[in-house]
Structures are given as C-alpha cells and as structure tokens.
Write a protein that holds these residues in place. Sequence first.
Motif, PDB file in Angstrom:
ATOM      1  N   GLN A 245     -15.696 -10.600 -11.251  1.00 32.10           N
ATOM      2  CA  GLN A 245     -15.373 -10.667  -9.827  1.00 32.10           C
ATOM      3  C   GLN A 245     -13.868 -10.447  -9.599  1.00 32.10           C
ATOM      4  N   GLY A 246     -13.060 -11.055 -10.487  1.00 31.39           N
ATOM      5  CA  GLY A 246     -11.612 -10.837 -10.405  1.00 31.39           C
ATOM      6  C   GLY A 246     -11.284  -9.363 -10.592  1.00 31.39           C
ATOM      7  N   ALA A 247     -11.945  -8.737 -11.566  1.00 31.90           N
ATOM      8  CA  ALA A 247     -11.704  -7.318 -11.839  1.00 31.90           C
ATOM      9  C   ALA A 247     -12.098  -6.466 -10.637  1.00 31.90           C
ATOM     10  N   LEU A 248     -13.200  -6.841  -9.984  1.00 32.13           N
ATOM     11  CA  LEU A 248     -13.661  -6.118  -8.790  1.00 32.13           C
ATOM     12  C   LEU A 248     -12.573  -6.142  -7.708  1.00 32.13           C
ATOM     13  N   MET A 249     -12.002  -7.317  -7.479  1.00 34.09           N
ATOM     14  CA  MET A 249     -10.994  -7.426  -6.416  1.00 34.09           C
ATOM     15  C   MET A 249      -9.707  -6.707  -6.791  1.00 34.09           C
ATOM     16  N   VAL A 250      -9.301  -6.810  -8.060  1.00 38.50           N
ATOM     17  CA  VAL A 250      -8.063  -6.144  -8.467  1.00 38.50           C
ATOM     18  C   VAL A 250      -8.236  -4.618  -8.437  1.00 38.50           C
TER      19      VAL A 250
ATOM     20  N   ALA B 231       0.858  -1.197   0.000  1.00 31.95           N
ATOM     21  CA  ALA B 231       0.000   0.000   0.000  1.00 31.95           C
ATOM     22  C   ALA B 231       0.890   1.242   0.000  1.00 31.95           C
ATOM     23  N   ILE B 232       0.568   2.168  -0.878  1.00 30.55           N
ATOM     24  CA  ILE B 232       1.380   3.386  -1.002  1.00 30.55           C
ATOM     25  C   ILE B 232       0.542   4.616  -0.660  1.00 30.55           C
TER      26      ILE B 232
ATOM     27  N   SER C 289      -5.142   0.937  -3.235  1.00 30.46           N
ATOM     28  CA  SER C 289      -4.009   0.977  -2.305  1.00 30.46           C
ATOM     29  C   SER C 289      -2.665   0.945  -3.019  1.00 30.46           C
ATOM     30  N   ALA C 290      -2.583   0.152  -4.081  1.00 32.06           N
ATOM     31  CA  ALA C 290      -1.261  -0.184  -4.628  1.00 32.06           C
ATOM     32  C   ALA C 290      -0.677   0.864  -5.564  1.00 32.06           C
ATOM     33  N   VAL C 291      -1.518   1.662  -6.249  1.00 41.57           N
ATOM     34  CA  VAL C 291      -0.930   2.609  -7.206  1.00 41.57           C
ATOM     35  C   VAL C 291      -0.392   3.834  -6.462  1.00 41.57           C
ATOM     36  N   PRO C 292       0.688   4.438  -6.979  1.00 42.21           N
ATOM     37  CA  PRO C 292       1.345   5.500  -6.227  1.00 42.21           C
ATOM     38  C   PRO C 292       0.782   6.910  -6.438  1.00 42.21           C
ATOM     39  N   HIS C 293      -0.051   7.119  -7.453  1.00 39.48           N
ATOM     40  CA  HIS C 293      -0.525   8.483  -7.729  1.00 39.48           C
ATOM     41  C   HIS C 293      -1.961   8.672  -7.266  1.00 39.48           C
TER      42      HIS C 293
ATOM     43  N   TRP D 264       2.236  -3.484  -8.605  1.00 39.70           N
ATOM     44  CA  TRP D 264       1.029  -2.839  -9.149  1.00 39.70           C
ATOM     45  C   TRP D 264       1.102  -2.714 -10.654  1.00 39.70           C
ATOM     46  N   LEU D 265       2.323  -2.617 -11.179  1.00 36.13           N
ATOM     47  CA  LEU D 265       2.466  -2.527 -12.637  1.00 36.13           C
ATOM     48  C   LEU D 265       2.026  -3.840 -13.297  1.00 36.13           C
TER      49      LEU D 265
END
Length: 358
Positions: A107-112, A20-21, A118-122, A173-174
């Motif tokens: 459902q996968g897209a919802l979780m990602v 988490a960033i 949290s994961a992206v830095p901007h 995250w990338l």
Amino acid sequence: MSGLADRPATTDETAAALTAIYNWNYDSEIDQVRTLYANALERQWIAVRDLDWERGIDRAAFARTFSLGGFPVDKTDFWKNLDPDLKWEVSRRSSAFLLSNFLHGEQGALMVAAQMVSAVPHMDGKFYAATQTVDEARHVEVFAAYIKLLDDVYPIAPSLKKVLDATIGTGSWLEKAVGMQMVVEGLALHVFRDMRNATEEPLLKQLLTYVSRDEARHCGYGVKYLSAMVGSLSDRERAGLEDFAFEAARLLVDSRTGGSMRLSMLEIWKEAGLDPKSVFEQLARERDKIDPEMQRTNAAGPVRGFIIPSLKTVGLFSERLEGHFRSMFEANFGERAKTMAFADALPENLETWVEGAA
Ligand SMILES: [Fe+2]
Ligand SMILES: [Fe+2]
C-alpha cells in the motif's frame, strides 16, 4: 449492503509532500527508463483472471514448506513431527502476520508510485511510475486476497510504518526514489524471491512469481533512474541520500527482526497452541540442521546481498556509509560483522534472477 458510514474506522493519516514538476519536453531522455516502461506495458496481468484462485490453498504443502521469515523451521524434526492440524494453525497464522506486512508495504508503494508520477522531472520517469502504480494496486489486491484465505490482516509493524511515512512525507523525489525503489523494493524483491523458491503451495508460488517479476522492474527503475542522476549531485546532496537510505534500511531490518516483531510472533504461536519455551528448547537441539540451511539459503540476506549492491551500482555507497552499515551489523552479529562480505554487483538481469533457484 451495509452503509460505509456504519463500519469501524480503518484509516490513518500521514502528511505527504512533493513538488509537482511539469516537463514540456516529451521526447525520451533516459532510454533505459523508457525501455522499462515499454516492458511494463507488455507484462501486465490481471489478478482475478491469471491466478488460479479456485484451487484455494493446499494446506499440507503450505505447512510442509513454511519458513519463519528466513528461518528454516520446516527442515527440523520438531516441525516434521508436529501434529498436522497444529502445523497448519501455526503456519497459517504466522504467515498471515508476515504477509500482512508485505500487504501494508505494498500500500505504501502504491501511494509513493502515484506521487512519483508528479514528482519526477523526466517524462520517461513519469510514464514508468504510472505503470508501477497499477502494478502496486494489483499487489495490494493479491496479498489481501491470499491473506483472506489464511487469517485476518494483522497491523503494520511500527518501524515499517516509519519508513513509509518518511518516504511519503519527504518533499524530495530523490529521497522517495532511494527509500522506496532501492530500499523497500530491494528488500521486498529479495524476500519474495526467497519465499517463492521455498514454498510448495501452488497458489502462493504462482502469486509470488507474478509479483516478483513486477518488483524486479521496480528495482530496475530505481537503479537505472538514480544511476543517471547521482553523478550530477553535489557531495552534500549525495550524503543526504545515503543517510536516507541507511535510515530506511535500518528500520526495515528492525521491522523484520526487532523486539516487537519477535513478541508478536511468540504471541501468535501461543494463540495457535504452541508453547514458545519448549519450541526454543527443541530447536536448540537441532542447530546442526538449521545453521547450514540458513547459510545456504540466506547467505547474504536482503541488505548485504541486494540493497548494498544496489546502492553501490548507483554511486551511493561511500566509505562513510559502509561504516554505518558495518556498525549496524556489528550491533546484530558482533565481531564477525567487521569482515562480512557485501555483494558488489546486482544480478545482470533481475527479471530472470527472480525466477532462478536460491
Ligand atoms: Fe509491489
Ligand atoms: Fe514494487
């Protein structure tokens, strides 16, 4: 109301990873992503209010314009002459099977999407991912509701599950952005658009129109965000992302055309009352109708027509990666894969493209 504890287990686990960033800079840094966030806020919709569920499914229209995941069975005399009840049985069950995988993918897209917050830095990226999370919840909601009108939900294709597990499970995250926003979303958008253009069933058409508009933004997010980031990566990081993209694309192609998919589909036909062997014999006699239609509607398919140009656009399509894709196509299509064209550019405006004819 029966207790939740009495119901059979329907859950399944996979290990998730992310760092988490926090970002203490609240100013916009990537304008194009901020604009996409503003668009997403404007274009929210409510599934139970905005779609006409009262109407139910128009069975005749549904069966008349049913294609088997890109295969135009509805253009053949074999299909046109089939008993209407049998046609409905085959098309409702086969479609529930295909749509179930869309549903599980959503459902996968919802979780990602939730992880991306949290994961992206901007901050722009976090805002946008928050809107996508709501979009994906809505997609799960509408696909589940539509499948309920057709049949039961079928289990997830094993190779789709692998792609989702890998994307949820990577700490990068990338890689999440490449796996989900470029590959899974790219394939979904292409396939939803094809189905939307092909079907004459009003509720399905309406549903796919709304969903595809959202997916166009989701693909746009991947393309815009990664375009801004890829230039600052080392060669090694870039190659790692390319490999992740390739593996995801390979598994998805397999989940649509692979052996387990074909076997399940044949099983479904049998249950519906069709003998697969006689179907193949009859379809083989009508190749002259099927082949040109397949070329017309699915000239490049989702990988060559959409995923590859997305990767090119963001700068993740080296000669090395092109070689991997060519070998994959060669394994599927033989010699002619060597000269197959890959689309160079994405449509200028994805949101208008999704509503255009094939
Ligand atoms: Fe979605
Ligand atoms: Fe999406």
